[in-house]
Write an enzyme that holds these catalytic residues in place. Sequence first.
Site, PDB file in Angstrom:
ATOM      1  N   GLN A  89       0.828  -1.201   0.000  1.00 52.46           N
ATOM      2  CA  GLN A  89       0.000   0.000   0.000  1.00 52.46           C
ATOM      3  C   GLN A  89       0.868   1.259   0.000  1.00 52.46           C
ATOM      4  OE1 GLN A  89      -3.596  -0.686   2.812  1.00 52.46           O
ATOM      5  NE2 GLN A  89      -2.008  -2.052   3.574  1.00 52.46           N
ATOM      6  N   HIS A 107      -1.490   1.259  -4.527  1.00 47.29           N
ATOM      7  CA  HIS A 107      -1.835   2.676  -4.383  1.00 47.29           C
ATOM      8  C   HIS A 107      -0.936   3.584  -5.227  1.00 47.29           C
ATOM      9  CE1 HIS A 107      -3.883   1.794  -0.257  1.00 47.29           C
ATOM     10  NE2 HIS A 107      -4.643   1.509  -1.291  1.00 47.29           N
ATOM     11  N   CYS A 115      -0.020  10.336 -17.085  1.00 54.34           N
ATOM     12  CA  CYS A 115      -0.767  11.277 -17.907  1.00 54.34           C
ATOM     13  C   CYS A 115      -2.251  11.062 -17.683  1.00 54.34           C
ATOM     14  CB  CYS A 115      -0.433  11.107 -19.383  1.00 54.34           C
ATOM     15  SG  CYS A 115      -1.408  12.200 -20.456  1.00 54.34           S
ATOM     16  N   CYS A 134       3.013  15.406 -21.083  1.00 50.97           N
ATOM     17  CA  CYS A 134       3.222  13.971 -21.222  1.00 50.97           C
ATOM     18  C   CYS A 134       4.192  13.724 -22.373  1.00 50.97           C
ATOM     19  CB  CYS A 134       1.883  13.284 -21.504  1.00 50.97           C
ATOM     20  SG  CYS A 134       2.035  11.548 -22.005  1.00 50.97           S
ATOM     21  N   CYS A 137       1.974  11.925 -25.413  1.00 49.85           N
ATOM     22  CA  CYS A 137       0.914  12.592 -26.187  1.00 49.85           C
ATOM     23  C   CYS A 137       0.991  14.111 -26.146  1.00 49.85           C
ATOM     24  CB  CYS A 137      -0.461  12.123 -25.718  1.00 49.85           C
ATOM     25  SG  CYS A 137      -0.970  12.807 -24.108  1.00 49.85           S
ATOM     26  N   THR A 174       0.513  -2.924   8.650  1.00 52.17           N
ATOM     27  CA  THR A 174      -0.786  -2.426   8.196  1.00 52.17           C
ATOM     28  C   THR A 174      -1.867  -3.058   9.060  1.00 52.17           C
ATOM     29  OG1 THR A 174      -2.325  -2.271   6.324  1.00 52.17           O
ATOM     30  CG2 THR A 174      -0.916  -4.225   6.407  1.00 52.17           C
ATOM     31  N   LEU A 200       3.737  -3.274  14.596  1.00 50.99           N
ATOM     32  CA  LEU A 200       4.279  -2.640  15.796  1.00 50.99           C
ATOM     33  C   LEU A 200       3.381  -2.927  16.991  1.00 50.99           C
ATOM     34  CD1 LEU A 200       6.498  -0.794  16.905  1.00 50.99           C
ATOM     35  CD2 LEU A 200       5.042   1.163  16.344  1.00 50.99           C
ATOM     36  N   ALA A 215       9.208  -3.319  12.641  1.00 51.45           N
ATOM     37  CA  ALA A 215       9.349  -4.144  11.435  1.00 51.45           C
ATOM     38  C   ALA A 215      10.792  -4.595  11.227  1.00 51.45           C
ATOM     39  CB  ALA A 215       8.858  -3.364  10.219  1.00 51.45           C
TER      40      ALA A 215
END
Length: 229
Positions: A89, A107, A115, A134, A137, A174, A200, A215
């Site tokens: 994520q 994500h 673009c 971009c 294009c 997470t 944690l 971690a």
Amino acid sequence: MSGGIFILSGAGLSAESGLKTFRAEDGLWEEHRVEDVATPEAFARDPALVQRFYNGRRAAVAAAQPNAAHEALAQLQAAYDAPVHLVTQNIDDLLERAGAAAVIHMHGDVTLALCADCGHRWRAPVEMAVGEQCPACDAPAARPDIVWFGEIPYHMDRIQAALEDSDLFVAIGTSGNVYPAAGFRQLAQQLGIKTLELNLDASGAAFDEVRTGPASKVVPAWVAEVLAH
């Protein structure tokens, strides 16, 4: 199933590398309301603010280094005798810089530009300006390649296939309580896949096993255990 391992990582994986968690308890992200910097509406309303915000995130990621947890996951992927699917994520590239391959960024990735017109992706400049063109294009429609609130996470079909290819679901850093990530844990349990939380603090979500601690400590210890078998 293949004996594979499906690993879902969140902000807790990169926190020890100096990257702040996405949303603090006060609802702010780097002193900004999430609604002001992480929605399509925010970008339409104030693109300069949003570009400045992600320029800052990009600089923070560039300055950060992978920690022992990133390195352990890359080691696991390289040494394990079945697929290790890494789904994150996080919007940083620390797993890749630690040596991991084929990381699925659900994500998006702050090191990339997107673009908004043609969908082309490219390596983002350190400082992205409003109206940047971009390279494919020429539309002045460059935006960070980030999934904002109200947008659909990337690679959902690929993620489901990876989960169905696994015998163990591991959530690292997470909560596993927020959708769509919460749905992955539930699907794993419906498929009879064992679930493990490395965090944690315990999230309170229904995992088969929970191990708590930083971690950089709990992930390498777990990887060493897996590779010793």
